[in-house]
Design a protein around this motif. Structure first.
Motif, mmCIF file in Angstrom:
data_model
loop_
_atom_site.group_PDB
_atom_site.id
_atom_site.type_symbol
_atom_site.label_atom_id
_atom_site.label_comp_id
_atom_site.label_asym_id
_atom_site.label_seq_id
_atom_site.Cartn_x
_atom_site.Cartn_y
_atom_site.Cartn_z
ATOM 1 N N ARG A 173 32.912 28.629 -10.932
ATOM 2 C CA ARG A 173 33.238 29.847 -11.692
ATOM 3 C C ARG A 173 32.356 31.020 -11.273
ATOM 4 O O ARG A 173 32.837 32.147 -11.157
ATOM 5 C CB ARG A 173 33.092 29.595 -13.189
ATOM 6 N N SER A 174 31.091 30.773 -11.023
ATOM 7 C CA SER A 174 30.183 31.872 -10.691
ATOM 8 C C SER A 174 30.196 32.258 -9.211
ATOM 9 O O SER A 174 29.788 33.359 -8.865
ATOM 10 C CB SER A 174 28.755 31.529 -11.127
ATOM 11 N N ARG A 175 30.675 31.378 -8.351
ATOM 12 C CA ARG A 175 30.581 31.643 -6.906
ATOM 13 C C ARG A 175 31.927 31.838 -6.200
ATOM 14 O O ARG A 175 31.949 32.181 -5.024
ATOM 15 C CB ARG A 175 29.831 30.491 -6.234
ATOM 16 N N ARG A 234 38.279 21.307 -1.535
ATOM 17 C CA ARG A 234 37.266 22.341 -1.247
ATOM 18 C C ARG A 234 36.057 22.175 -2.144
ATOM 19 O O ARG A 234 34.922 22.214 -1.694
ATOM 20 C CB ARG A 234 37.874 23.734 -1.448
ATOM 21 N N ASP A 235 36.305 21.979 -3.433
ATOM 22 C CA ASP A 235 35.195 21.877 -4.371
ATOM 23 C C ASP A 235 34.343 20.642 -4.089
ATOM 24 O O ASP A 235 33.120 20.681 -4.218
ATOM 25 C CB ASP A 235 35.721 21.871 -5.808
ATOM 26 N N ALA A 236 34.969 19.559 -3.677
ATOM 27 C CA ALA A 236 34.214 18.352 -3.316
ATOM 28 C C ALA A 236 33.422 18.592 -2.028
ATOM 29 O O ALA A 236 32.271 18.157 -1.903
ATOM 30 C CB ALA A 236 35.161 17.165 -3.147
ATOM 31 N N TRP A 237 34.022 19.266 -1.059
ATOM 32 C CA TRP A 237 33.356 19.547 0.214
ATOM 33 C C TRP A 237 32.124 20.423 -0.006
ATOM 34 O O TRP A 237 31.055 20.180 0.549
ATOM 35 C CB TRP A 237 34.344 20.219 1.166
ATOM 36 N N ILE A 238 32.264 21.452 -0.858
ATOM 37 C CA ILE A 238 31.135 22.334 -1.153
ATOM 38 C C ILE A 238 30.170 21.657 -2.124
ATOM 39 O O ILE A 238 29.000 21.986 -2.162
ATOM 40 C CB ILE A 238 31.637 23.679 -1.728
ATOM 41 N N ASN A 239 30.680 20.715 -2.899
ATOM 42 C CA ASN A 239 29.893 20.001 -3.911
ATOM 43 C C ASN A 239 29.541 20.911 -5.083
ATOM 44 O O ASN A 239 28.408 20.933 -5.566
ATOM 45 C CB ASN A 239 28.637 19.371 -3.310
ATOM 46 N N TRP A 240 30.548 21.668 -5.542
ATOM 47 C CA TRP A 240 30.387 22.564 -6.669
ATOM 48 C C TRP A 240 30.607 21.846 -7.987
ATOM 49 O O TRP A 240 31.525 21.042 -8.114
ATOM 50 C CB TRP A 240 31.435 23.671 -6.608
ATOM 51 N N SER A 241 29.846 22.212 -8.976
ATOM 52 C CA SER A 241 30.157 21.852 -10.359
ATOM 53 C C SER A 241 31.151 22.908 -10.864
ATOM 54 O O SER A 241 31.358 23.938 -10.207
ATOM 55 C CB SER A 241 28.896 21.871 -11.218
#
Length: 187
Positions: free
Chosen positions: A91-93, A79-86
């Protein structure tokens, strides 16, 4: 071989059009929801972690499906790779995501093969607004897990969810505590 397309007949379409979704809040309705999920869901557990909402889908006053939503998983590589989150963005979103933690069809699926997708549609149409009313922020994305050893994820596929791949094989047992269970799910 591909399964034949099953379109709703006139009677089934009439039933689908009459479905109603209700937010299940504290009290007897939530106790009934919990009891039915324990009895009918393959995990036999109605516990939801973190922020959470429960829904009942009914036809002429009788529950035919139950959906439970909870806080999103803390960290999912796919999921984090798909959204491209750091890490900081996650943590904030993360509060703007919810997880479809429980989904139970109580009616005979052979008689109402499109009940699951209609129930999901009705729920997603109001989830963000209900979450905003209860927790002060909307939901912008949702996630779920499918145990591929038991299910094919047909409702999610038919509802146009995106398959992001397998999880690492950990399950949440508290708000921020996970244990290995060696049964990776499809995210």
């Amino acid at each position: 071989m591909a399964k034949a397309l099953c379109l709703p007949g006139i009677l089934e379409q009439q039933i689908l059009d009459e479905l109603e979704i209700h937010l299940v809040v504290e009290g007897e309705c939530q106790d009934r929801w919990n009891r039915l999920v324990i009895e009918e869901h393959y995990l036999h557990n109605a516990t939801l972690v973190g922020e959470q909402l429960r829904y009942g889908v009914s036809y002429r006053g009788q529950w035919v499906a139950l959906l439970g939503w909870s806080a999103a998983a803390w960290h999912l590589q796919g999921r984090d790779a798909w959204i491209n989150w750091s890490d900081d963005q996650r943590r904030s979103r993360l509060a703007f995501m919810a997880q479809n933690s429980r989904f139970v069809i109580l009616a005979d699926r052979r008689q109402l093969p499109n009940l699951g997708t209609r129930s999901m549609k009705l729920c997603l149409e109001r989830l963000s607004e209900d979450w905003l009313a209860h927790y002060g922020h909307p939901i912008l994305a949702v996630e779920s897990f499918v145990d591929g050893q038991l299910f094919r994820g047909t409702i999610y596929k038919a509802s146009n969810w995106t398959l992001l791949g397998p999880t690492a094989g950990f399950g949440r047992v508290a708000e921020d505590f996970y244990v290995a269970h060696e049964r990776p799910k499809q995210l």
